[in-house]
Enzyme design. Sequence first.
Site, PDB file in Angstrom:
ATOM      1  N   ASP A 158       0.812  -1.207   0.000  1.00 31.26           N
ATOM      2  CA  ASP A 158       0.000   0.000   0.000  1.00 31.26           C
ATOM      3  C   ASP A 158       0.853   1.267   0.000  1.00 31.26           C
ATOM      4  OD1 ASP A 158      -2.850   1.276   0.828  1.00 31.26           O
ATOM      5  OD2 ASP A 158      -1.252   2.202   2.005  1.00 31.26           O
ATOM      6  N   VAL A 185      -5.057   2.535  -0.342  1.00 29.29           N
ATOM      7  CA  VAL A 185      -4.744   2.053  -1.692  1.00 29.29           C
ATOM      8  C   VAL A 185      -5.098   0.573  -1.823  1.00 29.29           C
ATOM      9  CG1 VAL A 185      -2.915   1.688  -3.386  1.00 29.29           C
ATOM     10  CG2 VAL A 185      -2.946   3.791  -2.040  1.00 29.29           C
ATOM     11  N   ASP A 186      -4.747  -0.202  -0.810  1.00 22.96           N
ATOM     12  CA  ASP A 186      -5.084  -1.633  -0.818  1.00 22.96           C
ATOM     13  C   ASP A 186      -6.592  -1.843  -0.899  1.00 22.96           C
ATOM     14  OD1 ASP A 186      -2.740  -3.129  -0.808  1.00 22.96           O
ATOM     15  OD2 ASP A 186      -2.449  -2.922   1.338  1.00 22.96           O
ATOM     16  N   TYR A 187      -7.330  -1.179  -0.035  1.00 28.82           N
ATOM     17  CA  TYR A 187      -8.780  -1.379   0.011  1.00 28.82           C
ATOM     18  C   TYR A 187      -9.438  -0.942  -1.298  1.00 28.82           C
ATOM     19  CZ  TYR A 187      -8.950  -2.628   4.961  1.00 28.82           C
ATOM     20  OH  TYR A 187      -8.812  -3.273   6.160  1.00 28.82           O
ATOM     21  N   GLY A 190      -8.850  -3.413  -4.009  1.00 28.12           N
ATOM     22  CA  GLY A 190      -9.712  -4.581  -3.860  1.00 28.12           C
ATOM     23  C   GLY A 190     -11.108  -4.334  -4.376  1.00 28.12           C
TER      24      GLY A 190
END
Length: 415
Positions: A158, A185-187, A190
Site C-alpha cells: 500500500d 490504496v489496498d482497500y 480490492g
Amino acid sequence: MTKEKHANAQTAETEGEGRAPRGLGGVRVLDLGRYIAAPFCAAMLADQGAEVIRIEPSAGAPDREVMPVGVPGRGALYLQMNRNKKSLSLDIDQPEGRAAFERLLASSDVVVVNLPAAALKRARLDYDSLKAIRPDIILTTISAFGAKGDSRDRIGFDGTGQALSGAMCLTGTGERPLRAAVSYVDYATGIAAAFATLAALHERLATGRGQHVEASLLGTALAMTNPMLIEEALGARSRAAMGNRSPIAGPSDLFRTRDGWVMVQVIGDGMFRRWATFVGQPDLVADPRFASDISRGENGEALSAVMAHWCASRSSAECLAALEGAKIPACKALSPAEALTAPENTQGGFFAEEALAGGKAPVVAHVVRTEAGQATPFRAAPELGADTAGILASLGYGAEEIERLIGQQRAGMDS
C-alpha cells in the site's frame, strides 16, 4: 423498447417476484490472495453470495497473524478479509495438492491472486496455465506496479502506491512526506478488482469467454491523485501539504473545541454565505479572496482561523448542534474506541459481530447494499482448513483419499 421486449421484461419481472435474491449464487471463486487487496476483492464477491474458497498451505498463510487479537491464526486483518469464505488447506506446490487444485479449478469461475506476472508464471497461476484446465476461467490478478513497464515484476505494498502517486507529499503539514494511517490504496484496489471481476462475469454470460482481469496498487493510487497530477502537468498549480485543510474549498478543516475536535466542511457558494452569516462575518462573502470554492481553498488558512476562533470557546456538542442548525456539515473526529460506539456507525448496519474468546469482533461486512448482499448470511472467517474434507469430498475424493491427501500436506509442511 419494442412492445415485445417490454412484454418480455414485464414477464421476467413478474416471474422474479417472491424469489430469493440470487446475486452471485452459483459462482465459485478460488482465493489465493494474501493480506488486503486480493482477499478484500474476494470478500466483496463473497458478500454478494459467491462461494469463495480461500486456499492456503497446511502451515497457514502469513497474513493470518496480522494485527493479533489473542486468537491464534485469526488476527484482526484476517477476520475482516476472510468473512463469508471457506478454508481449504492445500499446498499447490506439491504434486498431490496441485492435482486437487486443478480438479477444483475445473469447476470454478474465478481465481483471485496478488502476484506480478513472473511470479504467476512460476506458480503456474498465469492465465494460459489456468485456461488450459478451465477454458472460460476468469483470472483476477492484483500487482503493485501493473502489467507494463520495467517495474511490472517488482513487489510492493500500500505504501508503494501512496509514495509513488504523490499522495505522501500532499499529506501532513509539509515537514516530511506522510503515509496515511489506513491502507486506502489496498482497500480501493480490492474494490476496483471486484468491480472488474463482475464486468468479466457479465461479459462471459454474453460471449462464453473468460479473461485475465488486472488491477494494480499504483494504478489505483494514481487515479486518486489524478486531479492534482493534471493541475501540475498543465501548469495550473503545484500542490503542497496543508494539514487538514481542503485544497478546493473552505473553510474545510479540523478544529479544536473545548473538549475535542470537529471536522467542518463548507463547499459551494450558498453554504459559504450561510457560514459567513453563521460566524457573524457576512462581509466575507464580498471579499475577493473568497469569491469561489477554489479561491476559498487557496486562501483557506484565513477562513480556518475564523472557524477555529468560533469553535475554541464551545464544546464539541455545542459546535455540532449549532452547525447542524445552520445546515453546515460537521462531525466529531473520533478515536478508534469512540468509533465503536458512535451512533452514526452503530446504527448504520455496517457491522456484523463475530464471537471470539475475548469478546465480539465487529466485522464490517456490509460495504455496499444489494438485495443479495442483505440476504447472504454472515459467516465468520474460517479456521485453517475448516472446509478441506468437505470440498475434497465434493470433488469426488473418497474418505481414505482425503485422509491420505491431508496427511501428505501435513508431512510436506513438517519436512
